[in-house]
Design a protein around this motif. Structure first.
Motif, PDB file in Angstrom:
ATOM      1  N   PHE A 128      -3.268 -25.851  28.184  1.00  0.00           N
ATOM      2  CA  PHE A 128      -3.734 -24.328  27.731  1.00  0.00           C
ATOM      3  C   PHE A 128      -2.274 -23.624  27.663  1.00  0.00           C
ATOM      4  N   LYS A 129      -2.485 -22.799  26.511  1.00  0.00           N
ATOM      5  CA  LYS A 129      -1.310 -22.008  26.213  1.00  0.00           C
ATOM      6  C   LYS A 129      -1.166 -20.763  26.803  1.00  0.00           C
ATOM      7  N   VAL A 130      -0.334 -20.084  27.234  1.00  0.00           N
ATOM      8  CA  VAL A 130      -0.039 -18.667  27.960  1.00  0.00           C
ATOM      9  C   VAL A 130       0.087 -17.612  27.003  1.00  0.00           C
ATOM     10  N   ALA A 131      -0.946 -16.684  26.585  1.00  0.00           N
ATOM     11  CA  ALA A 131      -0.484 -15.769  25.715  1.00  0.00           C
ATOM     12  C   ALA A 131      -0.649 -14.314  26.451  1.00  0.00           C
ATOM     13  N   SER A 132       0.533 -13.628  26.119  1.00  0.00           N
ATOM     14  CA  SER A 132       0.390 -12.327  26.860  1.00  0.00           C
ATOM     15  C   SER A 132      -0.603 -11.171  26.196  1.00  0.00           C
ATOM     16  N   ASP A 133      -0.796 -11.461  24.820  1.00  0.00           N
ATOM     17  CA  ASP A 133      -1.692 -10.658  24.359  1.00  0.00           C
ATOM     18  C   ASP A 133      -3.358 -10.906  24.357  1.00  0.00           C
ATOM     19  N   GLN A 134      -3.483 -12.037  24.983  1.00  0.00           N
ATOM     20  CA  GLN A 134      -5.030 -12.494  25.117  1.00  0.00           C
ATOM     21  C   GLN A 134      -6.008 -11.456  25.537  1.00  0.00           C
ATOM     22  N   LEU A 135      -5.590 -10.538  26.496  1.00  0.00           N
ATOM     23  CA  LEU A 135      -6.544  -9.672  27.334  1.00  0.00           C
ATOM     24  C   LEU A 135      -6.773  -8.415  26.321  1.00  0.00           C
ATOM     25  N   ASP A 140     -10.491  -5.771  22.542  1.00  0.00           N
ATOM     26  CA  ASP A 140     -10.724  -5.144  21.070  1.00  0.00           C
ATOM     27  C   ASP A 140     -12.147  -5.794  20.730  1.00  0.00           C
ATOM     28  N   ARG A 141     -12.122  -7.416  20.766  1.00  0.00           N
ATOM     29  CA  ARG A 141     -13.381  -7.881  20.207  1.00  0.00           C
ATOM     30  C   ARG A 141     -14.653  -7.417  21.036  1.00  0.00           C
ATOM     31  N   THR A 142     -14.424  -7.342  22.461  1.00  0.00           N
ATOM     32  CA  THR A 142     -15.657  -7.114  23.342  1.00  0.00           C
ATOM     33  C   THR A 142     -16.083  -5.837  22.889  1.00  0.00           C
TER      34      THR A 142
END
Length: 685
Positions: A128-135, A140-142
């Protein structure tokens, strides 16, 4: 080195669990280093590889690693016994691969050693990649999906009657981040919010139910995207939950380490406290624990730090180990130490705030102390700007032949930096902004975004005009048109990667020939971040521009790039938070009269801990006099304001204790004594 009795007690203690209450400037990092060296010396089979050392920041990790390397090198140099000498040599080499890291990196190393894992609640793989902007992306999408769903079913959205979508987006992000970073259970918070949603006001009921719906939807949507990408908060949460549920995995971690050292524990969360107590429990094979902290310097609640977490560890170690003090301040001259003690002795705990005062001891004893030698006050009239008085003060010192590199200006908030920097330059003083945290909001970064945005929006005259006004073109439309036309004709925005396109813009506009070293450093840093991002995430230009927009719009924390400057001839400027752990000959503290942040004192959303619920306080976007508050907001905010004021006292303590020789305190004349601010805390009659 020669130890004081306090230091010797810490370095040589035989306790399995130790909490070192280390006041400001008491040499805690050196003592921590020497204790590790002492343990290696007295335990023939112990290696630095058997020790996990957890720090608060990546920078602190680098500094501690360098200090340990120096300490081992000195020990190797002095040692005459061949076997011991060889051992120190081995430890120096081992430092390159030892577990010295932040808590998030420590948790990731545990998760990677566990390997692929799934238990219905947590799904994790080392791939798994750790992405700081995932949240941010998930919210935005939700939110877009949730709003469309409401519109399609012709249901009104109560929130949008009072606030726009982008405000609602920020509120959801604040709520979700607050719940997770502080270690609260999301389901318990949603249940508590559901129970408290039966309020007198129909509007409040609708707003609370919408909050529950959206946050639950975000949580469910986030789980869908957790098979491949996670965020940094997940590392701590996953690690804690997995070890809590699996005794065999806890035992595996315990066997890996003989000692665990943790620095800056006052800036920790409930998750970290729970994790430490599990790994370093009372079983015979658990690692020994060495914790360093100072509750007076806890000031990262906005990042999830919880003073209760420190208090819990303090009580636990008091029961199962030993609490040892470090109280002699080696940093500041006696007058400053005594002045700091006096300031916080006068501040009495009350219903609004508290400060756990533990006096520092000066390293030198003087029969007579003149506390006024510790500080100067610069007080502005009501129509005077403090940055002008500060610039004049430093210019006068420079004209008197004083080295102005000894002065460091510490500000409470990032936005103060720009006006102070501008005024210093007007007075011929070269400033160096250190690690401001506002990298994405620097003009050169925003200007790069505007140029890239204009490339993918051909024909939009407003966007083109904004791009022409950037530092790259300086309002020369002909230069702008020439570059954009060449990019389009040669289809460079399709054939180049994002970092290559940025580099092409830099070179074509010759921006490096006419910008400051700081601007150049920031532009190069953006290019480096972009190159790494594209390699890891395979971003298209459109995706990259959206990614950059989120960082600019959300004012994402990221330090500005370091530029080469003659520090002895420049005045450093940084936030008080960034100055933590550092020291300077003379410290200037501006705007001590300013209000405590109203955003912190009256947040739009907060957690009512007594009811485990979310409470809101909205001002109607187009009518600031219309306020909507949930029934229990006032009750919850009383506790919040107590925490905010108490943390501000701790921030002030950190600021004052950075100075070695002098404090220059700046405020307003004729300030109302009833105002709660730093100036009144410092100038109590």
């Amino acid at each position: 080195m020669r130890f004081t009795k306090e230091q010797q007690a810490v370095v040589q203690s035989n306790e399995q669990k130790i909490l070192v209450k280390a006041g400001a400037g008491t040499g805690k990092t050196e003592v921590l280093t020497q204790r590790i060296l002492h343990l290696i010396d007295i335990e023939p089979t112990l290696s630095i590889k058997d020790i996990a050392i957890i720090t608060f920041t990546n920078k602190a990790t680098e500094e501690l690693q360098a200090r340990l390397k120096k300490a081992f090198y000195q020990a190797w140099k002095k040692e005459r016994h061949p076997k011991k000498k060889e051992r120190y040599r081995y430890e120096i080499e081992a430092l390159n691969s030892v577990q010295i890291s932040t808590i998030h990196s420590f948790c990731r190393s545990i998760l990677e050693s566990i390997g692929p894992y799934s238990d219905g609640e947590v799904i994790y793989s080392p791939n798994f990649k750790v992405a700081s902007d995932q949240l941010s992306i998930t919210i935005d999408r939700t939110l877009e999906m949730w709003i469309n769903s409401k519109h399609n079913s012709k249901k009104q959205i109560e929130h949008l009657k009072y606030i726009p979508v982008h405000f609602l987006n920020k509120i959801i992000k604040e709520a979700f981040t607050m719940i997770r970073s502080k270690g609260f259970d999301l389901d318990e918070i949603l249940q508590g919010t559901r129970i408290t949603s039966f309020e007198d006001s129909i509007i409040s009921r609708k707003l609370k139910r919408e909050l529950i719906e959206i946050i639950k939807a975000v949580s469910e949507e986030q789980k869908k995207y957790k098979t491949g990408t996670i965020d940094t908060d997940d590392l701590l949460e996953y690690c804690t939950k997995i070890l809590k549920n699996r005794e065999d995995l806890r035992e595996m971690v315990k066997k890996k380490y003989k000692y665990i050292f943790i620095d800056e524990f006052q800036d920790t969360s409930l998750y970290q406290t729970e994790l430490v107590k599990m790994i370093c429990d009372e079983s015979d094979n658990s690692p020994a624990l060495f914790v360093v902290g100072d509750i007076k310097q806890s000031n990262y609640e906005f990042r999830g730090a919880n003073p209760d977490a420190y208090s819990e560890i303090e009580s636990w170690i008091k029961q199962h180990g030993k609490i040892l003090p470090l109280s002699i301040n080696w940093r500041s001259k006696p007058e400053i130490v005594e002045y700091v003690n006096l300031v916080f002795e006068r501040i009495e705990n009350n219903d609004l705030y508290q400060f756990k005062h533990e006096p520092l001891k000066p390293s030198l004893q003087k029969e007579v102390l003149h506390l006024t030698n510790a500080y100067d006050w610069i007080l502005a009239d009501q129509n005077q700007r403090q940055e002008k008085l500060i610039a004049k003060y430093i210019r006068d010192k420079k004209e008197q032949g004083e080295n102005i590199g000894r002065y460091t200006i510490l500000v409470r908030r990032n936005f103060e930096i720009d006006s102070i920097t501008t005024k210093l330059l007007e007075y011929g003083i070269e400033p160096t902004v250190v690690d401001s945290g506002r990298f994405y909001n620097q003009k050169e970064i925003i200007d790069t975004y505007l140029v890239l945005k204009s490339i993918i929006n051909p024909g939009d005259l407003i966007i083109a005009k904004e791009a022409q006004e950037t530092i790259f073109f300086n309002n020369y439309p002909r230069d702008y048109d020439a570059l954009i036309n060449k990019i389009k004709e040669e289809r460079l925005h399709y054939t180049f990667t994002c970092s290559q396109l940025i580099d092409y813009i830099y070179k074509s506009t010759k921006i490096f020939d006419r910008c400051s070293s700081k601007t150049k450093a920031n532009l190069n840093k953006l290019k480096a971040i972009t190159r790494k991002l594209v390699v890891n995430e395979h971003f298209s230009l459109n995706q990259y521009i959206h990614w950059l927009f989120i960082r600019i719009n959300n004012e994402t924390e990221e330090p500005s790039a370091d530029s080469i400057a003659e520090k002895e001839q420049t005045v450093q400027i940084m936030t008080i938070h960034k100055a933590k752990g550092l020291q300077f000959p003379a410290v200037i503290l501006p705007n001590l009269d300013q209000n405590i942040s109203s955003k912190s004192l009256n947040p739009k959303i907060l957690i009512n801990q007594s009811k485990n619920s979310l409470e809101f306080h909205y001002k109607k976007y187009y009518d600031q006099d219309t306020i909507l508050s949930s029934t229990y907001y006032k009750e919850a905010n009383k506790s919040n304001q107590f925490s905010v004021y108490s943390e501000e006292l701790r921030v002030l303590y950190v600021a004052l204790t950075r100075a070695e020789e002098k404090l220059i305190l700046c405020g307003k004349k004729d300030l109302s004594k009833s105002k709660i601010c730093y100036q009144n805390w410092l100038r109590q009659d």
